[in-house]
Design a protein around this motif. Structure first.
Motif, mmCIF file in Angstrom:
data_model
loop_
_atom_site.group_PDB
_atom_site.id
_atom_site.type_symbol
_atom_site.label_atom_id
_atom_site.label_comp_id
_atom_site.label_asym_id
_atom_site.label_seq_id
_atom_site.Cartn_x
_atom_site.Cartn_y
_atom_site.Cartn_z
ATOM 1 N N ALA A 1 0.316 -1.316 0.009
ATOM 2 C CA ALA A 1 0.194 -0.220 -0.588
ATOM 3 C C ALA A 1 1.320 0.881 -0.159
ATOM 4 C CB ALA A 1 -1.046 0.308 1.032
ATOM 5 N N LYS A 2 2.288 0.696 0.816
ATOM 6 C CA LYS A 2 2.587 2.161 0.770
ATOM 7 C C LYS A 2 3.521 2.454 -0.840
ATOM 8 C CE LYS A 2 4.913 1.902 5.554
ATOM 9 N NZ LYS A 2 5.631 1.479 6.412
ATOM 10 N N TYR A 3 3.707 1.445 -1.406
ATOM 11 C CA TYR A 3 4.843 2.171 -2.705
ATOM 12 C C TYR A 3 3.593 2.329 -3.211
ATOM 13 C CZ TYR A 3 9.159 -0.080 -2.639
ATOM 14 O OH TYR A 3 10.156 -0.490 -1.471
ATOM 15 N N ILE A 4 2.770 1.949 -3.369
ATOM 16 C CA ILE A 4 1.372 2.012 -4.409
ATOM 17 C C ILE A 4 0.820 3.361 -4.118
ATOM 18 C CG2 ILE A 4 -1.629 2.483 -4.866
ATOM 19 C CD1 ILE A 4 -1.323 -1.045 -4.586
ATOM 20 N N ARG A 5 1.274 4.308 -2.655
ATOM 21 C CA ARG A 5 0.941 5.834 -2.664
ATOM 22 C C ARG A 5 1.781 6.617 -3.111
ATOM 23 N NH1 ARG A 5 -0.564 5.244 4.008
ATOM 24 N NH2 ARG A 5 -2.639 5.239 3.670
ATOM 25 N N ARG B 1 10.135 5.355 -12.983
ATOM 26 C CA ARG B 1 10.320 3.255 -12.852
ATOM 27 C C ARG B 1 11.200 2.291 -11.644
ATOM 28 N NH1 ARG B 1 11.281 4.766 -18.676
ATOM 29 N NH2 ARG B 1 11.361 6.914 -18.664
ATOM 30 N N GLN B 2 11.806 3.027 -11.063
ATOM 31 C CA GLN B 2 11.415 1.962 -9.855
ATOM 32 C C GLN B 2 11.367 1.416 -9.212
ATOM 33 O OE1 GLN B 2 15.499 3.613 -7.519
ATOM 34 N NE2 GLN B 2 15.812 4.920 -8.511
ATOM 35 N N ALA B 3 10.269 1.912 -8.522
ATOM 36 C CA ALA B 3 8.966 2.181 -7.734
ATOM 37 C C ALA B 3 8.170 0.040 -8.371
ATOM 38 C CB ALA B 3 8.196 2.723 -6.946
ATOM 39 N N VAL B 4 7.915 0.555 -9.570
ATOM 40 C CA VAL B 4 7.151 -0.372 -9.907
ATOM 41 C C VAL B 4 7.362 -1.686 -10.385
ATOM 42 C CG1 VAL B 4 5.341 1.530 -11.037
ATOM 43 C CG2 VAL B 4 7.549 0.743 -12.604
ATOM 44 N N ASP C 1 14.022 3.748 0.181
ATOM 45 C CA ASP C 1 14.659 2.479 -0.906
ATOM 46 C C ASP C 1 14.628 3.196 -2.435
ATOM 47 O OD1 ASP C 1 13.280 1.039 1.290
ATOM 48 O OD2 ASP C 1 11.531 0.154 0.169
ATOM 49 N N PHE C 2 14.612 4.441 -2.715
ATOM 50 C CA PHE C 2 14.605 4.757 -3.877
ATOM 51 C C PHE C 2 16.524 5.217 -4.053
ATOM 52 C CE2 PHE C 2 10.527 4.057 -3.141
ATOM 53 C CZ PHE C 2 10.526 2.747 -4.352
ATOM 54 N N ASP C 3 16.593 5.186 -5.637
ATOM 55 C CA ASP C 3 18.003 6.370 -5.637
ATOM 56 C C ASP C 3 17.767 7.082 -6.730
ATOM 57 O OD1 ASP C 3 20.776 7.581 -6.161
ATOM 58 O OD2 ASP C 3 20.242 6.294 -8.452
ATOM 59 N N PHE C 4 17.325 8.893 -5.808
ATOM 60 C CA PHE C 4 16.751 9.875 -6.684
ATOM 61 C C PHE C 4 17.814 11.385 -5.608
ATOM 62 C CE2 PHE C 4 14.296 11.939 -3.923
ATOM 63 C CZ PHE C 4 13.770 10.748 -3.015
ATOM 64 N N ASP C 5 17.755 11.910 -6.714
ATOM 65 C CA ASP C 5 18.360 13.849 -6.738
ATOM 66 C C ASP C 5 17.622 14.207 -6.104
ATOM 67 O OD1 ASP C 5 20.742 12.296 -7.240
ATOM 68 O OD2 ASP C 5 20.928 12.908 -8.726
ATOM 69 N N VAL C 6 17.463 15.441 -5.203
ATOM 70 C CA VAL C 6 17.081 16.532 -5.316
ATOM 71 C C VAL C 6 17.494 17.733 -5.740
ATOM 72 C CG1 VAL C 6 15.563 17.896 -4.050
ATOM 73 C CG2 VAL C 6 16.288 16.215 -3.139
ATOM 74 N N PRO C 7 16.546 18.203 -6.800
ATOM 75 C CA PRO C 7 17.155 19.002 -7.100
ATOM 76 C C PRO C 7 17.519 20.759 -7.098
ATOM 77 C CG PRO C 7 16.081 18.315 -9.312
ATOM 78 C CD PRO C 7 15.511 17.824 -7.809
ATOM 79 N N ILE D 1 8.269 -2.653 -6.114
ATOM 80 C CA ILE D 1 6.669 -3.265 -5.444
ATOM 81 C C ILE D 1 6.754 -4.337 -4.853
ATOM 82 C CG2 ILE D 1 5.220 -3.545 -7.351
ATOM 83 C CD1 ILE D 1 3.209 -1.968 -5.744
ATOM 84 N N PRO D 2 6.538 -4.773 -3.631
ATOM 85 C CA PRO D 2 6.500 -5.861 -3.060
ATOM 86 C C PRO D 2 4.661 -6.516 -3.308
ATOM 87 C CG PRO D 2 6.215 -4.793 -1.758
ATOM 88 C CD PRO D 2 6.370 -3.608 -2.629
#
Lengths: 398, 337, 203
Positions: free
Chosen positions: A113-117, A305-308, A273-279, A311-312
């Motif tokens: 549910a958290k991932y879908i959110r 893209r990472q989350a889909v 859980d994800f790899d991303f930057d904050v511009p 997703i568990p």
């Protein structure tokens, strides 16, 4: 021959004019119906020719009294209200509210549910920023980016609609999780119970489309000399002022403050859980606020893209009572909305309806800097600055 | 037949036969071209095929609308303004040559007349802005006036260079001069935009965009700032007049640009004395007009708008020095060769 | 991932709240549900908040609002034990840090009859709109607020809509048709009893 420095000459001539001509200021009433006020904002501006002397924003034309209404609604009913606050990012508004309720109840939300959110929140961010990408050049007179950005936004809206059934107002969150798909309760643990078939491929395709339009926007808008002439150095907000007025989101980050609730803060969604930057911007001008948003679209795509992929499987709902009664207590939960910090301060007295809900909306604080920042601006810059703050009147007036 | 009656008939024929169909064509072209630039389809219903009748349908719709005059408006000036704009534009067609003999009146001071009447439109805009009794309109009208000061000078200076190179102020004379200019003594004749006046053409085009109030210089209208600038209060037939005036102005300036820089009715490979030019000349000129009109449309749907002070900077710091430089270079070559 | 609230309260969160409260000279500190509430006297309001900004690193002004604790409830549910309720208005101001996730709510208790407090505008210029909102919604008077015009409500509007005693007209005319989920629950044991707030001690 004496060479007069042109700047000196200019000042001399200005001085002469101000002595000879007493010009009366003109008060213009911009809005509540005006192309660049995004709805029903009204600005009472005192201008001397093209120069704005001071501006008094008048808001409240869209005040719907949600904080009062929340005192007579059950928690489940309030989610339907809150996704109408900032209607460009309806889903993201729900997350903070429902998380605050869950925090008060001490519920642990299932990972899926958290991932879908999280996926839907990031899709909302893309959609909201694409609206900015279309409306901001329009305010500076460029009409074409509007069509391109909105065309690709439609793919994102289709994804949101596919999952939640609603384009703008999903009302998809339930206390303890998200709404299970048709007829399938939380007990079903199959992968296909919630996301529509082919969601992974559809998301990947949509992200490719959005990436394409981001590159188009870079060529059509970002690199355009006229666009830069209108935005670079215009509407400068220093770090201190941004903090003092409570600016948040891309507006704050454009002023060089590295603050994103997805990286720092309470983490109601599993962003770590994800790899991303904050511009982060450096100049705090309109151009930086634009570029930060454009980069945020790219980072949000990266997260989606990472989350889909990651997703568990698992249930969508925590075990909750049929009647939601929230134990007494006070909790504040904030999340990083596309517009900035969205927070709900919920005071519960143990009943089915809250005793008090304070809604902290990003646009309200973002807009409160207008009188300061528009003082002394030019009329065309006024439009450029207002647009760059990316406010939604529903988010201002609540 | 008196001189004036004859002139009115000639201009009437030009406007009726050439300009108005072209205006409708360019409006339709703008609808379609902008649609394709924005990945839309554009009009496709009116008229049955490609939506060709959309401009006519729009025009009919405008005419049905109530012609409003605001209470606060200066009624007489307000009503007159659209006609001043339209008249200023139509007056330029008096001296535009469509062929060696196809010209309403070939004035010796053609260029001079041209620059004079083409500024009349701005007077109409200022009247509209001033008389509407609306603050947006007033700011729009004043912006138009400020814009006139900025772009008129570079435009005049750019045209002066053409007059120096051609050695005449008559527009037909300028076309003939382009048809007979020899490149380094070779028997090659090319329009001025290639020989000598490339820079001048760029300056002229920029100034024309400002004169026409088209993006990137549409500050007098500036929809997102001034709602519709000087047009805010206009509706119905008077709005249509402004609308037609805008597009007729586009054709007028495209025709002037084509005449001054692109060889007008003449194309390389033909002699200017050839009677044939009286037949194909109008088509050649219209082709060049459409080419320039396409450029204007292309700019409009690509760029954002500039600020008024940035236009002034552009005009005074860049265009005027460049056009003076252009005059010096042109004069130098004129004297040396 | 959300940490379960109990874990957070036991560790650094609680001690952060206590330390912050002590350093600012708070009357009382409540830390629960990841939400720190620092009670300050209304006399020390501006000074405490300025000190939180300058010394505790809470330089981001998030929001300011109020809660009306009242027995006279026109719409909605009253508090759990109305007899024990001490009628008051609480002004809440949230500040947070932009360096990390720190944040705190500063609460000051005001008299419900004539709520008045000093304005924060000299410290945070952005407080102006929030205070104007609190003024019209709760009838709190902020001393030194430069502009007291209505922010949301029409100029001629009378009353303070977010006071509990203010009736919702639409609700008076027609009762809300909601509340469909009233049937008995099959599994009522899921409810937890977490009513007691942990009070962190008086300072």
């Amino acid at each position: 021959m004496t060479v007069i420095d042109p700047t000196v000459a200019m000042h001399l001539s200005e001085a002469a004019v101000s002595v000879e001509l007493e010009t009366a200021d003109m008060t213009i009433n911009i809005g509540p119906q005006h192309p660049s006020t995004h709805g029903v904002l009204r600005l009472v501006a005192r201008v001397d020719g093209e120069r704005v002397h001071d501006v008094n924003p008048v808001i409240g034309y869209m005040h719907r009294g949600y904080e009062k209404l929340a005192e007579v609604r059950t928690y489940a009913q309030i989610t339907a209200l809150v996704n109408r606050i900032d209607w460009v990012s309806g889903f993201a508004n729900e997350v903070a509210f429902i998380s605050a309720v869950e925090k008060l109840m001490g519920l642990e939300v299932p990972d899926r549910a958290k991932y879908i959110r999280l996926i839907l929140t990031e899709l909302t961010r893309i959609s909201s920023h694409l609206v900015f990408m279309s409306s901001y050049p329009l305010e500076l007179g460029a009409t074409t980016p509007l069509m391109h950005a909105l065309r690709e936004r439609e793919h994102v809206m289709d994804l949101i609609e596919g999952v939640t059934g609603g384009r703008f107002h999903p009302n998809f969150n339930r206390v303890g999780g998200v709404k299970p798909a048709l007829g399938q309760g939380a007990s079903t643990k199959k992968m296909s119970q919630d996301l529509p078939a082919g969601f992974l491929q559809a998301t990947s395709d949509a992200m490719d489309q959005v990436a394409g339009v981001c590159d188009d926007l870079d060529e059509l808008v970002t690199g355009n000399e006229f666009f830069q002439a209108r935005t670079v150095g215009v509407g400068f907000i220093p770090r201190e002022k941004a903090l003092e007025y409570g600016l948040s989101g891309p507006n704050l980050r454009a002023s060089g403050v590295n603050f994103d609730l997805r990286k720092k803060g309470e983490m109601v969604l599993p962003y770590d859980d994800f790899d991303f930057d904050v511009p982060i911007g450096s100049n705090g001008d309109c151009f930086d606020r634009y570029v930060v948003r454009l980069q945020e679209i790219r980072q949000a795509m990266k997260i989606v893209r990472q989350a889909v992929e990651k997703i568990p499987a698992g249930p969508l709902q925590a075990k909750v009572p049929r009647i939601i009664k929230v134990p007494s207590g006070q909790a504040y939960v904030r999340t990083e909305n596309p517009k900035g910090e969205m927070g709900y301060y919920i005071v519960s007295e143990g009943g089915r309806i809250p005793y008090r809900v304070k809604i902290r909306s990003a646009s309200f604080s973002n807009l409160s800097i207008l009188p300061w920042i528009l003082e002394g601006a030019l009329v065309p810059d006024m439009v450029a600055i207002m647009g760059s703050l990316d406010f939604v009147l529903g988010d201002v007036d609540r | 037949m008196s001189f004036w009656l004859l002139l009115v008939i000639k201009v009437g024929v030009i406007v009726g036969v050439v300009v108005m169909p072209l205006v409708l064509g360019i409006i339709f072209g703008e609808l379609k071209i902008s649609a394709h630039m924005q990945s839309r389809i554009g009009p496709y219903f009116a008229g049955g095929r490609f939506g060709w009748a959309q401009p006519l349908a729009d025009g009919l719709k405008f005419m049905q609308k109530e012609d409003l005059v605001p209470d606060a408006a200066d009624s007489a000036v307000y009503r007159l303004a659209p006609y001043v704009v339209l008249m200023g534009t139509i007056a330029t067609f008096v001296i535009i040559p469509f062929g060696p003999d196809l010209i309403a009146r070939d004035l010796d001071l053609g260029v001079f007349y041209l620059l004079a009447v083409s500024s009349l439109g701005t007077l109409g805009v200022l009247m509209a802005g001033w008389s509407s009794g609306n603050k947006y309109s007033l700011i729009g009208g004043l912006r138009a006036a400020a814009q006139l000061i900025a772009y008129e000078l570079p435009m005049v200076l750019a045209v002066v260079a053409v007059a120096i190179q051609a050695g005449t102020l008559s527009l037909n004379g300028i076309v003939e001069a382009q048809a007979t200019t020899e490149l380094f003594g070779l028997n090659i004749h090319l329009p001025y935009v290639i020989i000598g006046q490339g820079l001048g053409f760029a300056i002229f085009t920029t100034a024309v965009l400002a004169e026409l109030s088209r993006i990137p210089f549409d500050m007098p209208i500036a929809e997102s700032e001034l709602t519709m600038g000087y047009l805010t209060e206009y509706s119905g037939i008077r709005f249509t007049m402004f609308f037609l005036g805008e597009y007729a102005g586009m054709i007028a300036f495209a025709a002037i640009g084509a005449t001054l820089y692109l060889g007008g009715w003449w194309i390389p490979g033909f002699s200017a004395d050839d009677n044939l030019m009286n037949f194909i000349g109008p088509l050649v000129l219209i082709g060049k007009v459409l080419l320039l009109a396409f450029l204007f449309i292309w700019f409009r749907w690509t760029w954002p708008r500039l600020r008024e002070d940035q236009l002034q900077t552009l005009a005074w710091k860049w265009l005027i020095p460049l056009s003076l430089f252009n005059i010096v270079v042109t004069a130098f070559f004129k004297v040396v060769f | 991932m959300i940490e379960p609230p109990s874990e957070v309260t036991e560790t650094s969160f609680e001690s952060y709240a206590a330390e912050l409260g002590e350093s600012l000279g708070a009357e009382r500190v409540v830390a629960r549900h990841d939400t720190v509430r620092i009670y300050v006297d209304s006399q020390d309001w501006v000074q405490t908040i300025q000190s939180a900004r300058d010394n505790a690193g809470l330089e981001f002004f998030s929001w300011l609002s109020a809660i009306d604790w009242s027995r006279d409830v026109a719409v909605g549910d009253p508090v759990e034990n109305p007899e024990e309720l001490e009628e008051r208005i609480e002004v809440i101001c949230r500040l947070s840090s932009v360096e990390n996730g720190d944040g705190a709510h500063f609460v000051s208790v005001l008299d419900i009859e004539k709520p008045a407090i000093d304005s924060l505008v000299p410290v945070f210029a952005g407080a102006e709109w929030h205070e104007r909102e609190a003024t019209e919604m709760f009838g709190i008077s902020f001393t030194g607020l430069p502009n007291t015009d209505h922010l949301y409500l029409p100029d001629s509007f009378e009353g303070n809509p977010l006071r509990k005693s203010y009736a919702l007209l639409a609700r008076a005319v027609k009762p809300w048709p909601g509340d469909v989920d009233v049937e008995a629950m099959p599994d009522a044991s899921g409810e937890q009893d977490q009513n007691e707030e942990q009070t962190m001690g008086e300072v």
